[in-house]
Design a protein around this motif. Sequence first.
Motif, PDB file in Angstrom:
ATOM      1  N   ASP A  24     -41.104  -8.951  17.682  1.00 32.57           N
ATOM      2  CA  ASP A  24     -39.631  -8.394  17.766  1.00 32.57           C
ATOM      3  C   ASP A  24     -38.805  -9.100  18.527  1.00 32.57           C
ATOM      4  N   ALA A  25     -39.261 -10.277  19.101  1.00 31.02           N
ATOM      5  CA  ALA A  25     -38.223 -10.949  20.205  1.00 31.02           C
ATOM      6  C   ALA A  25     -37.344 -11.967  19.166  1.00 31.02           C
ATOM      7  N   THR A  26     -36.253 -12.160  19.930  1.00 33.60           N
ATOM      8  CA  THR A  26     -35.214 -13.029  19.170  1.00 33.60           C
ATOM      9  C   THR A  26     -35.835 -14.517  19.043  1.00 33.60           C
ATOM     10  N   SER A  27     -35.258 -15.255  18.311  1.00 36.15           N
ATOM     11  CA  SER A  27     -35.734 -16.825  18.137  1.00 36.15           C
ATOM     12  C   SER A  27     -35.793 -17.524  19.693  1.00 36.15           C
ATOM     13  N   GLU A  28     -34.577 -17.014  20.258  1.00 34.50           N
ATOM     14  CA  GLU A  28     -34.496 -17.755  21.687  1.00 34.50           C
ATOM     15  C   GLU A  28     -35.634 -17.330  22.374  1.00 34.50           C
ATOM     16  N   LEU A  29     -35.905 -16.040  22.669  1.00 33.66           N
ATOM     17  CA  LEU A  29     -37.055 -15.576  23.318  1.00 33.66           C
ATOM     18  C   LEU A  29     -38.306 -15.818  22.930  1.00 33.66           C
ATOM     19  N   ASN A  31     -38.909 -18.700  21.419  1.00 27.23           N
ATOM     20  CA  ASN A  31     -39.083 -20.221  21.917  1.00 27.23           C
ATOM     21  C   ASN A  31     -39.586 -20.287  23.472  1.00 27.23           C
TER      22      ASN A  31
END
Length: 799
Positions: A24-29, A31
């Motif tokens: 469920d994390a964003t792409s930034e998180l 990475n």
Amino acid sequence: MNVRKTRSLTAFWYWLSRFWTDPDATSELANYYRARQIDSLSRQLPLASSATVLIVILCSFFANGLINSDFMIAWSLSLLIIAAGDVIAWYLLVKRKIENTGSKRVQFLLALMLGLAAVLYAQMTTVLLGVLDTQGKIILVAILAAFIATGAWQFASLPAAALFWVLFLTLGVSVGIHISYLGEYLFISALLLIYWIYLSCVVLVTSKRFIRGLVAETAIEHQRQVVGLLLKDFEENASDWLWEIDSHGCLKHVSLRMQHVLGKPVHQLSGSHFVNLLSDSTSAANQNVLRELATNFQQNEPFTQDNIPIEVNGDTKWWSLTAQPLINSTGNLSGWRGVSTDVTDALLREKEMTFLANIDSLTGLANRHLFAKTLHECFADDAEDGTKTPEIIKDITLITLDLDNFKVINDTLGHLAGDALLKDISCRFKEITPKGVLLSRLGGDEFAWVFKNSLTPLEATRFGQKIHELLAEPWLHQEHSFDLGASIGVANAPMDGVSPVSLQRASDMALYAAKASGKNKLCFYDPKLDEYAMLRLALLSDFRQSFADGDFVVLYQPQIRFSDNTLIGFEALVRWHHPERGVVSPTDFIHLIEENGMIVQLGEWVLRQACSDAMNWPAPLQVAVNVSPVQIERTNLLTTVIKALKATSLPASRLELELTESSLMCDGDSTIMLLNSLREQGVRIALDDFGTGYSSLSYLQRFPFDKLKVDRSFVIAASENVQNVNSANAESILSAILQLANALHLQTTAEGVETQDVSTLLQKLGFTNAQGFFYGRPMTAEHAENFISQWPDIQNKEN
């Protein structure tokens, strides 16, 4: 079917991915999490490289002569190259700290290197099984199992690498021994398969724990940043400011806000003794407040001290200070930390509200609250057993006045003209009021003077003559001229009354006698006021007969909610249809039957009739019923209300009781208990005619009200404001009342709304509800039912 399989596979992959990342994390998180996984593994690489070199050395020593030398050299060089790659990766990622963006390519390369190393270890294990004796084979298998488990645990932070390691070692050995030795080591191959499944699960669980730790760490860091930003914004922009002092009372932390408030730079404030710093900014007259503050600091307990006067740039500011002691690990005081608040504006608003609570908004005279307070100051509660037995402090004179025929002016010219008359009369009365005498408007056209030094009959008569002379001048309004007059009642304490209530009653009786004697008269209180007694007896007799004959009727005036123009209910208003005198206004008989207690019987009938009529209205329309102070004093009002609700089946939530401010003059504690009991039943409580009687902040805070009904005089003043844009007094007063009501979480109803302009103004100011001729005049129960069915169309037709 294919769609169902696709959905099942998607759900399974989502569940599985939770073991090595946060789906469920964003792409930034994502990475960031991957970068942390790479970093964790990279820090294990020197240890892995050292183990690789050690194994190469041991294998070269113990397997010398047992294994083909060319294979041994090639195998050793391959592992050494991988070990060197591990060291290079560690150096770049950890020592040189090159940008680690969580690249999937780096993740794959690390996993590939470990996977290749696992393949080489599997190859050597397969070869050694063919050349070692039984004891050596047992040692080799034990070392292999430990080696696989150690790598799985060591590389679990990057699950791809750990899974490659476990898979290639177990699968490589199984395939190798199967190819080389066929079925000779079938049992070991089966054990390795089970071992592979078990360690893969261990890797996934360990990886999931690592990811959970990263998620929690990220959340904590985010909260820390948010708190830091809020704290920074608080210190820079809020009206409050933080401070911290050491155990000696010297400032350790000085915020920007504190520098701005004190008007001094940080280098002058840091290290300064806090109390001394404030003392230097406080006048000599207020030093006792600072001494109290120093005492609070000496007690080593949390405290809050309000209203600390501080002089800044010639202006006096008022601070509120909250402090918390700081205790170190040894249990000793290491300092204090706290918050200071500039409460100057709040104090000024409180003073303004106190002023408004004591002043009649229409005339600028003292209102009933200030009148009652002043009158009470002339008496003392001097009973030793705790019962209230007021005793007179000194002789006083109370003069009350009612304008004669004021109702005629209101009925012919309207309420605006009536209010203009009251303003003019108030100005005239101020001219003749001696210094030290309180002049009050008690409500409507009733005024009162409190002489703290009693007047002789001759002095009182002469003062009354001055009043009549003032009123002898006709009042001009537009093209009309009216002759004014006043009925005046005089009573003296302690001769005519030994308490505020009895003195007011005596003065009122003298006033009624003056009215009965032909108006524009002055009468002194006399228990033998025959004419007044005869009139009262006649009215009481008529009242009893009319009540028995059913000459009373309940009318209903609609109430609306501003926000959506919804009809919320009606106020019940009783009218007396006298067979000879016609319609008798409640102002002409309510006070009379209150004095004799007959209001109890009428009040019960009105309550039950109103509840019965309200049952014919659709829910949740409510009915508001007025309650007399006598009903509170002389009856069990709670029982009366419960019986009426039960008899009519009206839900308690649809009944609202309106209390006049004079009701609060009864035993306060008993009244509070009664109102709380009524509210527990679901009945709502409203304070009627707010601003014309005993209104005070203490009453509003003590008594459990749901609503304030603002007296029509305020609304009429607002209607003047609508016509005269240069005057904002009325609007300011209404705004102040609304602020008070909002602070106490009370609804507000504006009475006397007669025009669209006033309605618009009151809605703009923020009133909750409204009532007045603009929405509908008092009507019978049958007309009320018709009114309900046609609302709001009927409003559009009438307006």
